[in-house]
Motif scaffolding. Structure first.
Motif, PDB file in Angstrom:
ATOM      1  N   SER A 208      59.094  51.030  35.390  1.00  0.00           N
ATOM      2  CA  SER A 208      59.160  51.106  33.974  1.00  0.00           C
ATOM      3  C   SER A 208      58.825  52.526  33.167  1.00  0.00           C
ATOM      4  O   SER A 208      59.107  52.922  32.279  1.00  0.00           O
ATOM      5  CB  SER A 208      57.494  50.090  33.277  1.00  0.00           C
ATOM      6  N   ALA A 211      62.610  54.253  33.256  1.00  0.00           N
ATOM      7  CA  ALA A 211      62.780  53.991  33.185  1.00  0.00           C
ATOM      8  C   ALA A 211      62.763  54.454  30.733  1.00  0.00           C
ATOM      9  O   ALA A 211      63.116  54.321  30.425  1.00  0.00           O
ATOM     10  CB  ALA A 211      62.803  51.975  32.194  1.00  0.00           C
ATOM     11  N   SER A 212      61.999  54.137  30.391  1.00  0.00           N
ATOM     12  CA  SER A 212      60.633  55.072  29.457  1.00  0.00           C
ATOM     13  C   SER A 212      61.093  56.433  29.477  1.00  0.00           C
ATOM     14  O   SER A 212      61.370  56.803  27.729  1.00  0.00           O
ATOM     15  CB  SER A 212      59.221  54.324  29.303  1.00  0.00           C
ATOM     16  N   ASN A 215      64.744  56.299  27.511  1.00  0.00           N
ATOM     17  CA  ASN A 215      64.721  55.438  26.570  1.00  0.00           C
ATOM     18  C   ASN A 215      65.802  54.423  26.958  1.00  0.00           C
ATOM     19  O   ASN A 215      66.624  54.459  26.166  1.00  0.00           O
ATOM     20  CB  ASN A 215      65.410  56.261  26.001  1.00  0.00           C
ATOM     21  N   ILE A 216      65.514  53.948  28.274  1.00  0.00           N
ATOM     22  CA  ILE A 216      66.741  52.534  28.271  1.00  0.00           C
ATOM     23  C   ILE A 216      65.350  51.208  28.761  1.00  0.00           C
ATOM     24  O   ILE A 216      64.375  51.636  29.542  1.00  0.00           O
ATOM     25  CB  ILE A 216      67.200  52.626  29.310  1.00  0.00           C
ATOM     26  N   SER A 217      66.015  49.593  29.304  1.00  0.00           N
ATOM     27  CA  SER A 217      64.963  48.549  29.367  1.00  0.00           C
ATOM     28  C   SER A 217      64.574  48.958  30.953  1.00  0.00           C
ATOM     29  O   SER A 217      65.965  49.210  31.578  1.00  0.00           O
ATOM     30  CB  SER A 217      65.496  47.723  28.998  1.00  0.00           C
ATOM     31  N   ALA A 218      63.868  48.824  31.670  1.00  0.00           N
ATOM     32  CA  ALA A 218      63.607  48.965  33.170  1.00  0.00           C
ATOM     33  C   ALA A 218      64.726  47.685  33.352  1.00  0.00           C
ATOM     34  O   ALA A 218      65.887  48.263  34.685  1.00  0.00           O
ATOM     35  CB  ALA A 218      62.686  48.172  33.345  1.00  0.00           C
ATOM     36  N   LYS A 219      65.460  46.798  32.513  1.00  0.00           N
ATOM     37  CA  LYS A 219      66.685  46.105  33.076  1.00  0.00           C
ATOM     38  C   LYS A 219      67.865  46.651  32.639  1.00  0.00           C
ATOM     39  O   LYS A 219      68.676  46.968  34.268  1.00  0.00           O
ATOM     40  CB  LYS A 219      66.801  44.550  32.648  1.00  0.00           C
ATOM     41  N   HIS A 220      68.043  47.426  32.472  1.00  0.00           N
ATOM     42  CA  HIS A 220      69.376  48.199  32.344  1.00  0.00           C
ATOM     43  C   HIS A 220      69.255  49.605  33.418  1.00  0.00           C
ATOM     44  O   HIS A 220      70.221  49.872  34.133  1.00  0.00           O
ATOM     45  CB  HIS A 220      69.147  48.938  30.781  1.00  0.00           C
TER      46      HIS A 220
END
Length: 292
Positions: A208, A211-212, A215-220
């Motif tokens: 996370s 990802a932060s 600027n994307i989600s952890a899933k992406h």
């Protein structure tokens, strides 16, 4: 345990050499530089070496690669390497620093070549006859130019180095299954992720966090790493930590607890569990096995 030596490019240069650049045949390099390279070591410069003769083992950051005719290797500053080679080994080798390359060849950046900058990327390219002959020709062009000391010699050499890197990247790409525009975008994102991991892996180990920053989600982010490397993002982070742990365990004269703390683990027991899950052995057994 002794701290591993870091070799500087000026150890290999004569007065006539250009600053931050070195070129030699591999045969002569192994003879003239034997006292510097006989043990595992790391550099503060980039290395490219091609084998035209001989065989053996080239170990880079605890990964062993077979050496044979056509083996082309790329090493980055900080990587630990050693080799065991047959007596008839030959080829070509050159070194250069990042400032030397990027200051004189401003149209290209080394970060565009993942075999130099991506820890998860293979450091070996095995060339077949046609491509090997083309590559040897480029190395010989550098050799000739380096000996000539003609006008704009450095610029010419750097342009040929870039040709070698581009040709190599194209050869590496032949082994990639993903060739769409989407995968190219994913690869660019993956490079950003790896750069961030390199900067923060000691203090930050959560998906996370990275990802932060992107600027994307952890899933992406996981989707990106699965597409590019066939691995979860958490595995990429852990592999970088374990690589540094292996380096420290072998080459630093510090306790296991101290090494765990330096890698961001307040409890040694947790670090040992992570290390064992990743490698299959404990840190102490890794030290024992590597020293034997």
């Amino acid at each position: 345990m002794n701290s591993i030596s870091v070799l500087h490019i000026n150890l290999f240069q004569s007065e006539k050499n250009a600053p931050d650049f070195y070129f030699n045949t591999l045969k002569n390099h192994l003879v003239s530089s034997h006292k510097h390279i006989e043990k595992p070591h790391r550099h503060d410069f980039y290395v490219t070496v091609i084998f035209t003769k001989g065989q053996g083992i080239h170990e880079i950051d605890f990964q062993k690669y077979d050496v044979s005719e056509g083996s082309l290797f790329f090493l980055s500053p900080g990587q630990v390497h050693s080799w065991e080679l047959s007596a008839d080994t030959d080829g070509y080798i050159f070194f250069f620093s990042q400032p030397y390359y990027e200051m004189h060849y401003v149209n290209q950046k080394l970060k565009n070549f993942p075999f130099f900058n991506s820890p998860g990327f293979s450091r070996k390219l095995q060339l077949q006859s046609d491509e090997l002959n083309n590559m040897i020709s480029l190395f010989k062009t550098i050799e000739k130019e380096h000996q000539s000391q003609d006008l704009m010699e450095q610029s010419f050499i750097l342009s040929v180095i870039t040709q070698i890197c581009i040709h190599s990247l194209r050869e590496f790409s032949k082994y990639e299954n993903e060739s769409s525009t989407a995968s190219a975008s994913y690869f660019n994102h993956y490079q950003v992720f790896e750069n961030l991991v390199e900067e923060f892996f000691v203090s930050q180990k959560s998906i996370s966090h990275y990802a932060s920053l992107m600027n994307i989600s952890a899933k992406h982010l996981n989707r990106i790493t699965q597409t590019v490397m066939k691995k979860k993002a958490s595995d990429i982070i852990t592999e970088r930590v374990i690589l540094e742990a292996k380096r420290m365990l072998i080459f630093l004269d510090e306790s296991l607890v101290e090494i765990a703390f330096r890698l961001g683990y307040e409890e040694y027991s947790y670090f040992a569990r992570v290390f064992r899950k990743s490698t299959g052995i404990t840190p102490s057994l890794f030290i024992k096995n590597h020293k034997n």
